[in-house]
Design a protein around this motif. Structure first.
Motif, mmCIF file in Angstrom:
data_model
loop_
_atom_site.group_PDB
_atom_site.id
_atom_site.type_symbol
_atom_site.label_atom_id
_atom_site.label_comp_id
_atom_site.label_asym_id
_atom_site.label_seq_id
_atom_site.Cartn_x
_atom_site.Cartn_y
_atom_site.Cartn_z
ATOM 1 N N GLU A 137 32.301 18.921 29.021
ATOM 2 C CA GLU A 137 31.867 20.076 28.239
ATOM 3 C C GLU A 137 31.497 19.665 26.816
ATOM 4 O O GLU A 137 30.486 20.118 26.277
ATOM 5 N N ILE A 138 32.318 18.807 26.212
ATOM 6 C CA ILE A 138 32.032 18.337 24.849
ATOM 7 C C ILE A 138 30.716 17.572 24.815
ATOM 8 O O ILE A 138 29.865 17.797 23.936
ATOM 9 N N LEU A 139 30.534 16.667 25.777
ATOM 10 C CA LEU A 139 29.275 15.914 25.841
ATOM 11 C C LEU A 139 28.095 16.853 26.085
ATOM 12 O O LEU A 139 27.028 16.690 25.489
ATOM 13 N N GLY A 140 28.302 17.833 26.960
ATOM 14 C CA GLY A 140 27.227 18.788 27.250
ATOM 15 C C GLY A 140 26.826 19.584 26.024
ATOM 16 O O GLY A 140 25.633 19.819 25.786
ATOM 17 N N ILE A 141 27.802 19.991 25.217
ATOM 18 C CA ILE A 141 27.512 20.735 23.989
ATOM 19 C C ILE A 141 26.737 19.872 23.005
ATOM 20 O O ILE A 141 25.758 20.321 22.384
ATOM 21 N N VAL A 142 27.162 18.602 22.865
ATOM 22 C CA VAL A 142 26.484 17.683 21.940
ATOM 23 C C VAL A 142 25.034 17.463 22.358
ATOM 24 O O VAL A 142 24.105 17.580 21.538
ATOM 25 N N PHE A 143 24.813 17.164 23.646
ATOM 26 C CA PHE A 143 23.452 16.907 24.113
ATOM 27 C C PHE A 143 22.596 18.170 24.072
ATOM 28 O O PHE A 143 21.390 18.095 23.808
ATOM 29 N N ALA A 144 23.205 19.328 24.339
ATOM 30 C CA ALA A 144 22.457 20.583 24.271
ATOM 31 C C ALA A 144 21.997 20.848 22.843
ATOM 32 O O ALA A 144 20.863 21.291 22.612
ATOM 33 N N CYS A 145 22.873 20.555 21.871
ATOM 34 C CA CYS A 145 22.503 20.733 20.461
ATOM 35 C C CYS A 145 21.358 19.793 20.074
ATOM 36 O O CYS A 145 20.448 20.170 19.321
ATOM 37 N N CYS A 146 21.410 18.558 20.585
ATOM 38 C CA CYS A 146 20.326 17.607 20.312
ATOM 39 C C CYS A 146 19.005 18.096 20.903
ATOM 40 O O CYS A 146 17.950 17.992 20.262
ATOM 41 N N LEU A 147 19.074 18.611 22.131
ATOM 42 C CA LEU A 147 17.864 19.121 22.771
ATOM 43 C C LEU A 147 17.336 20.347 22.036
ATOM 44 O O LEU A 147 16.125 20.507 21.861
ATOM 45 N N MET A 148 18.248 21.216 21.575
ATOM 46 C CA MET A 148 17.846 22.383 20.792
ATOM 47 C C MET A 148 17.085 21.955 19.535
ATOM 48 O O MET A 148 16.047 22.538 19.191
ATOM 49 N N LYS A 149 17.613 20.929 18.866
ATOM 50 C CA LYS A 149 16.978 20.441 17.649
ATOM 51 C C LYS A 149 15.587 19.893 17.937
ATOM 52 O O LYS A 149 14.627 20.129 17.195
ATOM 53 N N GLY A 150 15.472 19.157 19.057
ATOM 54 C CA GLY A 150 14.182 18.593 19.425
ATOM 55 C C GLY A 150 13.163 19.661 19.767
ATOM 56 O O GLY A 150 12.004 19.592 19.350
ATOM 57 N N ILE A 151 13.590 20.681 20.541
ATOM 58 C CA ILE A 151 12.678 21.762 20.921
ATOM 59 C C ILE A 151 12.251 22.553 19.686
ATOM 60 O O ILE A 151 11.078 22.904 19.513
ATOM 61 N N ARG A 152 13.190 22.821 18.816
ATOM 62 C CA ARG A 152 12.889 23.617 17.612
ATOM 63 C C ARG A 152 11.936 22.867 16.674
ATOM 64 O O ARG A 152 11.107 23.486 16.000
ATOM 65 N N SER A 153 12.070 21.549 16.646
ATOM 66 C CA SER A 153 11.224 20.760 15.786
ATOM 67 C C SER A 153 9.822 20.569 16.360
ATOM 68 O O SER A 153 8.936 19.986 15.722
ATOM 69 N N GLY A 154 9.646 21.022 17.593
ATOM 70 C CA GLY A 154 8.316 20.951 18.199
ATOM 71 C C GLY A 154 7.988 19.611 18.797
ATOM 72 O O GLY A 154 6.819 19.293 19.042
ATOM 73 N N TYR A 155 8.995 18.782 19.082
ATOM 74 C CA TYR A 155 8.723 17.479 19.701
ATOM 75 C C TYR A 155 8.347 17.678 21.162
ATOM 76 O O TYR A 155 8.873 18.537 21.856
ATOM 77 N N GLU A 156 7.511 16.811 21.645
ATOM 78 C CA GLU A 156 7.116 16.849 23.043
ATOM 79 C C GLU A 156 8.179 16.147 23.863
ATOM 80 O O GLU A 156 8.507 14.994 23.618
ATOM 81 N N VAL A 157 8.771 16.855 24.799
ATOM 82 C CA VAL A 157 9.849 16.255 25.592
ATOM 83 C C VAL A 157 9.444 16.033 27.042
ATOM 84 O O VAL A 157 10.243 15.620 27.844
ATOM 85 N N MET A 158 8.254 16.353 27.338
ATOM 86 C CA MET A 158 7.813 16.160 28.722
ATOM 87 C C MET A 158 7.165 14.788 28.867
ATOM 88 O O MET A 158 6.556 14.293 27.924
#
Length: 239
Positions: free
Chosen positions: A218-239
């Motif tokens: 759960e802790i790892l999932g929260i950390v990675f989810a926050c990282c992904l949120m930051k990437g999506i919000r910043s408009g980075y291409e993740v595909m």
């Protein structure tokens, strides 16, 4: 390109960890069902407040099951809203689990006292309440126990005091007189309260191991989810 590759990795990890959460949810559901079946006889003997732990584990497993599915969809679709909701819900569950663990530890003596009281009430109502009588007999046979603390507890019950007997469900051996003038040689010496505590202690290791594993992911999932949120919000291409 480095950022893009890093975000792809984060997205993949979020998806993988959500799959692990899904498996953990299934595991908790299985454990909850197993514990509920094992305590099914005790549900008639004890109050609902003292036998609600299996239900709580089952409900937690169902919640994690659906939240993990929600997180997988959010990661796959790169939805900032879904990933954020997943991270928030996962954080809430983590805090609830910690609170539940602390509460269970603090009130463990009170729970034991309530279970003991319920068992004594069951002994005094034995023979007067048919469903409860059947439950007590089934519990004593399956847990190889007799009475609350030991088989001599039945000597304090009026209906058994006169003839110096115990219920036949206390018998170690299957004879017509095994429950008359009981002794450790003919009936189960251990009380049902001790047998129940032993069962819980033997199975709590499995529950604790699963809980610690889930908390770690759960802790790892929260950390990675926050990282992904930051990437999506910043408009980075993740595909």
């Amino acid at each position: 390109m480095a950022v893009e590759g890093g975000m792809k990795c984060v997205k993949f990890l979020v998806f993988i960890f959500n799959f692990i959460f899904w498996v953990c949810g299934v595991a908790l559901i299985a454990i909850g069902i197993y514990a509920q079946v094992a305590f099914n006889r005790a549900l008639v003997i004890s109050s609902a407040s003292t036998t609600s732990s299996p239900v709580a584990i089952l409900v937690l497993g169902v919640i994690i099951f659906f939240i993990s599915f929600f997180g997988c969809c959010g990661a796959w679709k790169e939805s900032y809203c879904m990933v954020t909701t997943f991270a928030v819900l996962l954080s809430i569950i983590f805090l609830v689990e910690i609170a539940a663990a602390i509460t269970g530890y603090v009130f463990k003596d009170k729970i034991r006292s309530e279970v003991e009281q319920d068992l004594w009430e069951a002994l005094h109502k034995y023979g007067k309440d048919q469903p409860l009588t059947v439950a007590v007999d089934s519990f004593q046979r399956d847990f190889h126990c007799c009475g609350v603390n030991n088989y001599t507890d039945w000597a304090t019950i009026q209906s058994f005091m006169v003839n110096d007997t115990v219920p036949r469900s206390c018998c170690r051996i299957n004879t017509t007189s095994c429950n008359i003038h009981p002794s450790p040689a003919t009936v189960y010496e251990k009380g049902c309260l001790q047998s129940m505590e032993s069962w819980v202690k033997n199975n709590i290791v499995i529950v604790a191991a699963v809980a610690l594993g889930i908390a770690f992911f759960e802790i790892l999932g929260i950390v990675f989810a926050c990282c992904l949120m930051k990437g999506i919000r910043s408009g980075y291409e993740v595909m």
